[in-house]
Design a protein around this motif. Structure first.
Motif, PDB file in Angstrom:
ATOM      1  N   ASP A 126       0.790  -5.439  -7.021  1.00 39.32           N
ATOM      2  CA  ASP A 126      -0.173  -4.357  -6.805  1.00 39.32           C
ATOM      3  C   ASP A 126       0.444  -3.360  -5.831  1.00 39.32           C
ATOM      4  O   ASP A 126       0.737  -3.716  -4.684  1.00 39.32           O
ATOM      5  CB  ASP A 126      -1.481  -4.924  -6.239  1.00 39.32           C
ATOM      6  CG  ASP A 126      -2.556  -3.860  -6.078  1.00 39.32           C
ATOM      7  OD1 ASP A 126      -2.426  -2.766  -6.650  1.00 39.32           O
ATOM      8  OD2 ASP A 126      -3.549  -4.142  -5.369  1.00 39.32           O
ATOM      9  N   ARG A 152       0.055   0.738  -4.438  1.00 42.06           N
ATOM     10  CA  ARG A 152      -0.730   1.976  -4.469  1.00 42.06           C
ATOM     11  C   ARG A 152       0.165   3.207  -4.451  1.00 42.06           C
ATOM     12  O   ARG A 152       0.013   4.101  -5.266  1.00 42.06           O
ATOM     13  CB  ARG A 152      -1.695   2.020  -3.291  1.00 42.06           C
ATOM     14  CG  ARG A 152      -2.820   1.043  -3.463  1.00 42.06           C
ATOM     15  CD  ARG A 152      -3.923   1.307  -2.485  1.00 42.06           C
ATOM     16  NE  ARG A 152      -4.818   0.147  -2.478  1.00 42.06           N
ATOM     17  CZ  ARG A 152      -5.544  -0.193  -1.470  1.00 42.06           C
ATOM     18  NH1 ARG A 152      -5.513   0.506  -0.357  1.00 42.06           N
ATOM     19  NH2 ARG A 152      -6.323  -1.247  -1.554  1.00 42.06           N
ATOM     20  N   HIS A 153       1.070   3.296  -3.490  1.00 34.73           N
ATOM     21  CA  HIS A 153       1.955   4.451  -3.363  1.00 34.73           C
ATOM     22  C   HIS A 153       3.384   3.952  -3.244  1.00 34.73           C
ATOM     23  O   HIS A 153       3.879   3.720  -2.149  1.00 34.73           O
ATOM     24  CB  HIS A 153       1.598   5.285  -2.123  1.00 34.73           C
ATOM     25  CG  HIS A 153       0.187   5.749  -2.102  1.00 34.73           C
ATOM     26  ND1 HIS A 153      -0.255   6.792  -2.874  1.00 34.73           N
ATOM     27  CD2 HIS A 153      -0.893   5.296  -1.429  1.00 34.73           C
ATOM     28  CE1 HIS A 153      -1.548   6.963  -2.667  1.00 34.73           C
ATOM     29  NE2 HIS A 153      -1.961   6.069  -1.797  1.00 34.73           N
ATOM     30  N   HIS A 198      -0.504  -0.264 -10.459  1.00 33.43           N
ATOM     31  CA  HIS A 198       0.072   0.780  -9.605  1.00 33.43           C
ATOM     32  C   HIS A 198      -0.661   2.080  -9.847  1.00 33.43           C
ATOM     33  O   HIS A 198      -1.174   2.334 -10.933  1.00 33.43           O
ATOM     34  CB  HIS A 198       1.581   0.945  -9.845  1.00 33.43           C
ATOM     35  CG  HIS A 198       1.930   1.511 -11.174  1.00 33.43           C
ATOM     36  ND1 HIS A 198       2.248   2.825 -11.363  1.00 33.43           N
ATOM     37  CD2 HIS A 198       1.980   0.940 -12.391  1.00 33.43           C
ATOM     38  CE1 HIS A 198       2.479   3.042 -12.645  1.00 33.43           C
ATOM     39  NE2 HIS A 198       2.324   1.909 -13.289  1.00 33.43           N
ATOM     40  N   ARG A 199      -0.747   2.889  -8.797  1.00 38.43           N
ATOM     41  CA  ARG A 199      -1.464   4.146  -8.905  1.00 38.43           C
ATOM     42  C   ARG A 199      -0.524   5.343  -8.835  1.00 38.43           C
ATOM     43  O   ARG A 199      -0.625   6.245  -9.630  1.00 38.43           O
ATOM     44  CB  ARG A 199      -2.520   4.230  -7.810  1.00 38.43           C
ATOM     45  CG  ARG A 199      -3.723   3.335  -8.120  1.00 38.43           C
ATOM     46  CD  ARG A 199      -4.156   2.610  -6.856  1.00 38.43           C
ATOM     47  NE  ARG A 199      -5.082   1.515  -7.112  1.00 38.43           N
ATOM     48  CZ  ARG A 199      -4.712   0.260  -7.317  1.00 38.43           C
ATOM     49  NH1 ARG A 199      -3.454  -0.081  -7.368  1.00 38.43           N
ATOM     50  NH2 ARG A 199      -5.606  -0.681  -7.507  1.00 38.43           N
ATOM     51  N   VAL A 234       0.838  -1.198   0.000  1.00 40.62           N
ATOM     52  CA  VAL A 234       0.000   0.000   0.000  1.00 40.62           C
ATOM     53  C   VAL A 234       0.876   1.252   0.000  1.00 40.62           C
ATOM     54  O   VAL A 234       0.679   2.149  -0.796  1.00 40.62           O
ATOM     55  CB  VAL A 234      -0.962  -0.002   1.216  1.00 40.62           C
ATOM     56  CG1 VAL A 234      -1.788   1.276   1.237  1.00 40.62           C
ATOM     57  CG2 VAL A 234      -1.869  -1.222   1.156  1.00 40.62           C
TER      58      VAL A 234
END
Length: 132
Positions: free
Chosen positions: A100, A102-103, A50-51, A30
């Motif tokens: 995966d 996120r940040h 990925h974000r 995360v």
């Protein structure tokens, strides 16, 4: 193999003999980077969601990687000789990476790459056209 981190990165170095059994890695972070070192004999799909962050591959990974595209923050690639893709009634039975983040950043190397070997972002279609 499943790896998960909420506040911190994930670093894994996976070794395997040439005649090893296939493996599947799921790595989820995360708030932190994911850095994977995989055997040079890896052959299979690489799915990266990925974000916020960059996805980078070592030069030697880049030479063997086919990127199919990126949709909704998910990049789908194949590492190895794609012409050897075969699927049984149960689906793909070879190696697989599912990441995966996120940040954080994603960095993928071969396990025998030289220490400190550069990792580069894989240029997108627009980057190649406009030189970004």
């Amino acid at each position: 193999m499943k790896m998960k981190s909420t506040h911190g990165g994930i670093t894994a170095k996976i070794h395997g003999p040439p005649n090893r059994t296939p493996f599947v890695v799921h790595a989820q972070s995360v708030n932190g980077d994911v850095r994977l070192h995989i055997p040079r004999t890896f052959h299979g799909p690489v799915i990266i969601s990925h974000r916020h962050g960059l996805v980078r591959f070592s030069d030697s990974i880049n030479r063997n990687l086919t990127t199919f595209g990126k949709v909704d923050n998910t990049r789908r690639c194949f590492l190895g000789d794609f012409s050897r893709w075969t699927e049984s009634a149960r689906g793909w039975e070879g190696d697989e990476l599912v990441i995966d983040v996120r940040h954080g950043n994603v960095k993928i190397h071969y396990d025998d790459d030289a220490v400190g070997s550069p990792v580069k972002s894989r240029p997108t279609f627009l980057n190649r056209i406009f030189g970004f």
